[in-house]
Design a protein around this motif. Structure first.
Motif, PDB file in Angstrom:
ATOM      1  N   PRO A 106     -15.565   2.909   2.689  1.00  0.00           N
ATOM      2  CA  PRO A 106     -14.242   3.544   2.721  1.00  0.00           C
ATOM      3  C   PRO A 106     -13.191   2.541   3.185  1.00  0.00           C
ATOM      4  CG  PRO A 106     -15.544   4.258   4.606  1.00  0.00           C
ATOM      5  CD  PRO A 106     -16.431   3.384   3.756  1.00  0.00           C
ATOM      6  N   MET A 107     -12.134   2.421   2.401  1.00  0.00           N
ATOM      7  CA  MET A 107     -11.117   1.415   2.703  1.00  0.00           C
ATOM      8  C   MET A 107      -9.764   2.027   3.085  1.00  0.00           C
ATOM      9  SD  MET A 107     -12.659  -1.490   2.347  1.00  0.00           S
ATOM     10  CE  MET A 107     -11.301  -2.629   2.270  1.00  0.00           C
ATOM     11  N   GLN A 108      -9.672   3.339   3.181  1.00  0.00           N
ATOM     12  CA  GLN A 108      -8.409   4.005   3.523  1.00  0.00           C
ATOM     13  C   GLN A 108      -7.312   3.647   2.527  1.00  0.00           C
ATOM     14  OE1 GLN A 108      -8.703   6.240   6.003  1.00  0.00           O
ATOM     15  NE2 GLN A 108     -10.761   5.513   6.379  1.00  0.00           N
ATOM     16  N   LYS A 109      -7.698   3.473   1.285  1.00  0.00           N
ATOM     17  CA  LYS A 109      -6.734   3.136   0.243  1.00  0.00           C
ATOM     18  C   LYS A 109      -6.837   4.158  -0.870  1.00  0.00           C
ATOM     19  CE  LYS A 109      -6.822  -1.805   1.119  1.00  0.00           C
ATOM     20  NZ  LYS A 109      -7.043  -3.130   0.569  1.00  0.00           N
ATOM     21  N   HIS A 110      -5.999   4.019  -1.845  1.00  0.00           N
ATOM     22  CA  HIS A 110      -6.015   4.863  -3.037  1.00  0.00           C
ATOM     23  C   HIS A 110      -5.679   6.314  -2.719  1.00  0.00           C
ATOM     24  CE1 HIS A 110      -7.939   1.366  -4.732  1.00  0.00           C
ATOM     25  NE2 HIS A 110      -8.952   1.500  -3.915  1.00  0.00           N
ATOM     26  N   GLY A 111      -5.118   6.573  -1.540  1.00  0.00           N
ATOM     27  CA  GLY A 111      -4.807   7.943  -1.179  1.00  0.00           C
ATOM     28  C   GLY A 111      -6.042   8.783  -0.907  1.00  0.00           C
ATOM     29  N   ILE A 112      -7.171   8.121  -0.700  1.00  0.00           N
ATOM     30  CA  ILE A 112      -8.430   8.832  -0.436  1.00  0.00           C
ATOM     31  C   ILE A 112      -8.712   8.759   1.057  1.00  0.00           C
ATOM     32  CG2 ILE A 112     -10.911   8.910  -0.873  1.00  0.00           C
ATOM     33  CD1 ILE A 112     -10.299   7.505  -3.575  1.00  0.00           C
ATOM     34  N   TYR A 113      -8.830   9.903   1.657  1.00  0.00           N
ATOM     35  CA  TYR A 113      -9.110   9.979   3.088  1.00  0.00           C
ATOM     36  C   TYR A 113     -10.474  10.626   3.270  1.00  0.00           C
ATOM     37  CZ  TYR A 113      -8.969  11.493   7.913  1.00  0.00           C
ATOM     38  OH  TYR A 113      -9.277  11.704   9.238  1.00  0.00           O
ATOM     39  N   ILE A 114     -11.370   9.921   3.929  1.00  0.00           N
ATOM     40  CA  ILE A 114     -12.699  10.452   4.202  1.00  0.00           C
ATOM     41  C   ILE A 114     -12.761  10.754   5.696  1.00  0.00           C
ATOM     42  CG2 ILE A 114     -15.175  10.028   4.104  1.00  0.00           C
ATOM     43  CD1 ILE A 114     -14.544   8.001   1.829  1.00  0.00           C
ATOM     44  N   PRO A 115     -12.764  12.036   6.065  1.00  0.00           N
ATOM     45  CA  PRO A 115     -12.788  12.392   7.474  1.00  0.00           C
ATOM     46  C   PRO A 115     -13.948  11.717   8.205  1.00  0.00           C
ATOM     47  CG  PRO A 115     -12.403  14.327   6.135  1.00  0.00           C
ATOM     48  CD  PRO A 115     -12.756  13.211   5.194  1.00  0.00           C
ATOM     49  N   GLY A 116     -13.666  11.283   9.402  1.00  0.00           N
ATOM     50  CA  GLY A 116     -14.696  10.657  10.224  1.00  0.00           C
ATOM     51  C   GLY A 116     -14.800   9.155  10.046  1.00  0.00           C
ATOM     52  N   THR A 117     -14.026   8.574   9.138  1.00  0.00           N
ATOM     53  CA  THR A 117     -14.148   7.138   8.885  1.00  0.00           C
ATOM     54  C   THR A 117     -12.964   6.319   9.393  1.00  0.00           C
ATOM     55  OG1 THR A 117     -13.137   7.249   6.680  1.00  0.00           O
ATOM     56  CG2 THR A 117     -15.529   7.559   6.814  1.00  0.00           C
TER      57      THR A 117
END
Length: 142
Positions: A106-117
């Protein structure tokens, strides 16, 4: 064990992953650099990959005709248009269809948010991936 590392642009993350695998795993590992462009592939080969494959057509062909034990890359490798557009829909589909472990960072990019990361450090994520690969090597029959 065959490990594919897919990255784009300058392959900063791919280089880091390959160097860490070469340093941490002394088993029989064959590293395949999958670069969306010649710079990415070249940088991963310089980092220690055994071979390199460049471009959409060749990456897709590799994914369709090979069965690596795992593939590693940033989250953008499974997103059409990921990594500033260098990941095409063909590449993302080919990666998704691979029947192997997919280590997605997970890179916190592309508007993708993965909870917990959000508080995870890339170094720690890579260490966890390497630990998992080591476990799989130990479990595999010789």
């Amino acid at each position: 064990m065959k490990i594919a590392v897919l990255d784009a642009q300058g392959a900063g993350l791919g280089k880091t992953i390959i160097k860490k695998i070469k340093k941490e795993i002394d088993s029989d590992i064959y590293l395949i650099a999958l670069g969306t462009n010649p710079v990415a592939t070249s940088n991963m080969i310089k980092a220690g990959a055994n071979t390199g494959i460049t471009g959409e057509k060749d990456i897709c062909s590799f994914c369709e005709t090979n069965n690596p034990d795992c593939i590693i890359g940033p989250i953008g490798i499974i997103c059409s248009g990921g990594i500033k557009g260098e990941i095409t829909s063909s590449i993302s589909q080919a990666v998704f269809k691979l029947e192997c472990t997919k280590y997605i960072i997970p890179m916190q990019k592309h508007g993708i948010y993965i909870p917990g990361t959000t508080k995870l450090k890339i170094k720690d994520i890579i260490d966890e991936i390497i630990s998992s690969i080591k476990e799989n090597i130990e479990k595999s029959p010789i």
